[in-house]
Design a protein around this motif. Structure first.
Motif, PDB file in Angstrom:
ATOM      1  N   ALA A 286      79.627 176.781  90.730  1.00 33.22           N
ATOM      2  CA  ALA A 286      79.255 175.951  91.887  1.00 33.22           C
ATOM      3  C   ALA A 286      80.492 175.371  92.569  1.00 33.22           C
ATOM      4  N   PHE A 287      81.463 174.922  91.772  1.00 35.90           N
ATOM      5  CA  PHE A 287      82.674 174.311  92.327  1.00 35.90           C
ATOM      6  C   PHE A 287      83.455 175.301  93.184  1.00 35.90           C
ATOM      7  N   VAL A 288      83.634 176.520  92.693  1.00 35.15           N
ATOM      8  CA  VAL A 288      84.392 177.518  93.451  1.00 35.15           C
ATOM      9  C   VAL A 288      83.639 177.923  94.715  1.00 35.15           C
ATOM     10  N   LEU A 289      82.305 178.044  94.621  1.00 34.41           N
ATOM     11  CA  LEU A 289      81.533 178.353  95.835  1.00 34.41           C
ATOM     12  C   LEU A 289      81.679 177.246  96.871  1.00 34.41           C
ATOM     13  N   ALA A 290      81.626 175.989  96.429  1.00 28.62           N
ATOM     14  CA  ALA A 290      81.778 174.865  97.358  1.00 28.62           C
ATOM     15  C   ALA A 290      83.167 174.876  97.999  1.00 28.62           C
ATOM     16  N   CYS A 291      84.195 175.129  97.200  1.00 26.40           N
ATOM     17  CA  CYS A 291      85.561 175.185  97.736  1.00 26.40           C
ATOM     18  C   CYS A 291      85.730 176.362  98.690  1.00 26.40           C
ATOM     19  N   ASP A 292      85.079 177.479  98.394  1.00 34.21           N
ATOM     20  CA  ASP A 292      85.170 178.639  99.287  1.00 34.21           C
ATOM     21  C   ASP A 292      84.477 178.356 100.621  1.00 34.21           C
ATOM     22  N   LEU A 293      83.386 177.619 100.578  1.00 33.01           N
ATOM     23  CA  LEU A 293      82.739 177.216 101.829  1.00 33.01           C
ATOM     24  C   LEU A 293      83.670 176.338 102.654  1.00 33.01           C
ATOM     25  N   ALA A 294      84.385 175.438 101.977  1.00 28.93           N
ATOM     26  CA  ALA A 294      85.367 174.605 102.681  1.00 28.93           C
ATOM     27  C   ALA A 294      86.474 175.465 103.278  1.00 28.93           C
ATOM     28  N   CYS A 295      86.869 176.520 102.566  1.00 31.16           N
ATOM     29  CA  CYS A 295      87.891 177.433 103.093  1.00 31.16           C
ATOM     30  C   CYS A 295      87.443 178.077 104.395  1.00 31.16           C
ATOM     31  N   ARG A 296      86.195 178.491 104.458  1.00 35.45           N
ATOM     32  CA  ARG A 296      85.680 179.132 105.670  1.00 35.45           C
ATOM     33  C   ARG A 296      85.627 178.158 106.838  1.00 35.45           C
ATOM     34  N   LEU A 297      85.232 176.927 106.560  1.00 34.22           N
ATOM     35  CA  LEU A 297      85.071 175.936 107.626  1.00 34.22           C
ATOM     36  C   LEU A 297      86.411 175.381 108.098  1.00 34.22           C
ATOM     37  N   LEU A 298      87.391 175.263 107.177  1.00 33.98           N
ATOM     38  CA  LEU A 298      88.680 174.647 107.498  1.00 33.98           C
ATOM     39  C   LEU A 298      89.809 175.658 107.649  1.00 33.98           C
ATOM     40  N   THR A 299      89.510 176.943 107.458  1.00 34.02           N
ATOM     41  CA  THR A 299      90.503 178.023 107.524  1.00 34.02           C
ATOM     42  C   THR A 299      91.663 177.756 106.560  1.00 34.02           C
ATOM     43  N   LEU A 300      91.333 177.526 105.306  1.00 35.24           N
ATOM     44  CA  LEU A 300      92.325 177.316 104.265  1.00 35.24           C
ATOM     45  C   LEU A 300      92.139 178.370 103.176  1.00 35.24           C
ATOM     46  N   LYS A 301      93.100 178.446 102.274  1.00 31.35           N
ATOM     47  CA  LYS A 301      93.002 179.339 101.134  1.00 31.35           C
ATOM     48  C   LYS A 301      92.359 178.606  99.957  1.00 31.35           C
ATOM     49  N   LEU A 302      91.711 179.360  99.090  1.00 31.70           N
ATOM     50  CA  LEU A 302      90.953 178.777  97.992  1.00 31.70           C
ATOM     51  C   LEU A 302      91.843 177.952  97.063  1.00 31.70           C
ATOM     52  N   GLY A 303      93.012 178.488  96.706  1.00 31.93           N
ATOM     53  CA  GLY A 303      93.909 177.763  95.821  1.00 31.93           C
ATOM     54  C   GLY A 303      94.396 176.456  96.417  1.00 31.93           C
ATOM     55  N   VAL A 304      94.520 176.417  97.746  1.00 31.92           N
ATOM     56  CA  VAL A 304      94.941 175.187  98.421  1.00 31.92           C
ATOM     57  C   VAL A 304      93.848 174.124  98.294  1.00 31.92           C
ATOM     58  N   VAL A 305      92.594 174.518  98.523  1.00 30.21           N
ATOM     59  CA  VAL A 305      91.473 173.571  98.461  1.00 30.21           C
ATOM     60  C   VAL A 305      91.296 173.038  97.045  1.00 30.21           C
ATOM     61  N   THR A 306      91.333 173.918  96.045  1.00 32.36           N
ATOM     62  CA  THR A 306      91.146 173.449  94.664  1.00 32.36           C
ATOM     63  C   THR A 306      92.299 172.530  94.240  1.00 32.36           C
TER      64      THR A 306
END
Length: 323
Positions: A286-306
């Motif tokens: 769930a955590f990685v899916l939530a972070c990936d959704l943030a990546c799509r909305l904010l145009t960031l990379k997954l490792g940056v968000v986590t």
């Protein structure tokens, strides 16, 4: 007790909602009706978007999150330290170096398999090197220090390879993006690379919950209660390496998942690994899916968000722990 009873259905419900969001959010948003129609093949465009882009990405994200969270639980039990993480023994750094070498040498352009295979090989070689370095010493302290030293060495090698590839813009850009982690352009081939191995490792890990609880009491106590401690430690280390290697091979370097999720659940539900292990797998997905959704909305990379989430969380943990 009520929180324990509600934890599993709440986590499953949260994961389900995030899966639906992952299928619906993108350059072309899909409503619930179109998602359902696409899954049944009644909407051709939605079907193509779901099965070619979003569903494989969501499945890889869930596998990566579950693998890293489960590995985090294992490492925290292994070192009897709730601040331990999957990359502590250099597994992530070894996987990163293997993938970076595959990209720099041009192997990654020859097909889909060379990069993940190089990453997995690097991860296992790193674990082997740590065990070799710590063989002549006794106790977990030497093992931990060997992991810290190897992490630094492998990080320096990765930086050197990146600098050596600076003149090759396409390869250096690919290395940089891979080091930041991400789920973009994941296909069903990536799903089959990570999902079966992750599920199999988790199946072997779940029955070890009681033994892991006893190990947390100390080696002497665990041994007196019938646990084969050396064998259990070898098994836990092997499964943690497999899970981290698979996650790194398909998702790049994604930090803090194995620290944030298990520790938060430990604070909420207690240290019983029979509950903590399966809930951490669900929570990690769930955590990685939530972070990936943030990546799509904010145009960031997954490792940056986590890292943006995990870094402050780690500092908070350090602040609240007694010296």
């Amino acid at each position: 007790m009520r929180s324990l009873r509600l934890a599993t259905p709440f986590t499953v419900l949260l994961l389900g909602l995030l899966v639906v969001a992952a299928l619906g959010v993108g350059d072309m948003p899909l409503s619930l009706g179109r998602i359902w129609a696409g899954l049944r093949g009644q909407d051709e465009l939605a079907h193509t978007i779901l099965f070619q882009i979003r569903l494989p990405r969501a499945l890889v994200g869930m596998a990566v999150g579950a693998a890293l969270a489960a590995s985090g639980v294992v490492m925290q039990a292994f070192f009897r330290n709730p601040l331990a993480s999957p990359g502590l023994l250099g597994v992530s750094s070894g996987g990163a170096l293997g993938a970076v070498l595959a990209i720099a040498l041009g192997w990654a352009g020859k097909g889909l398999l060379p990069l993940p295979l190089a990453s997995i090989t690097g991860a296992f070689l790193a674990t082997w090197a740590v065990l070799l370095l710590s063989r002549k010493g006794a106790g977990m302290e030497r093992l931990l220090l060997s992991g810290v030293a190897l992490n630094a060495f492998l990080g320096a090698l990765t930086s050197y390879v990146l600098m050596s590839s600076a003149g090759l813009y396409e390869r250096s850009a690919q290395i940089l993006f891979w080091l930041m982690g991400g789920l973009e352009d994941r296909t069903w081939d990536h799903v089959w690379m990570v999902l079966p191995g992750t599920l199999l490792a988790c199946v072997f890990l779940l029955p070890l919950g009681r033994s892991t609880n006893l190990l947390s009491l100390g080696e002497t106590s665990a041994q007196s209660l019938g646990v084969d401690v050396p064998r259990l430690r070898r098994t836990l280390l092997a499964l943690s390496t497999i899970l981290t290697a698979l996650a790194t091979a398909v998702g790049g370097v994604v930090g803090f998942v194995g620290l944030v999720v298990p520790h938060m659940l430990r604070l909420l539900l207690g240290p019983d690994h029979r509950r903590l292990l399966p809930l951490s797998m669900l929570g990690g997905a769930a955590f990685v899916l939530a972070c990936d959704l943030a990546c799509r909305l904010l145009t960031l990379k997954l490792g940056v968000v986590t890292s943006l989430i995990g870094g402050p969380f780690f500092l908070w943990l350090l602040r609240r722990r007694p010296a």
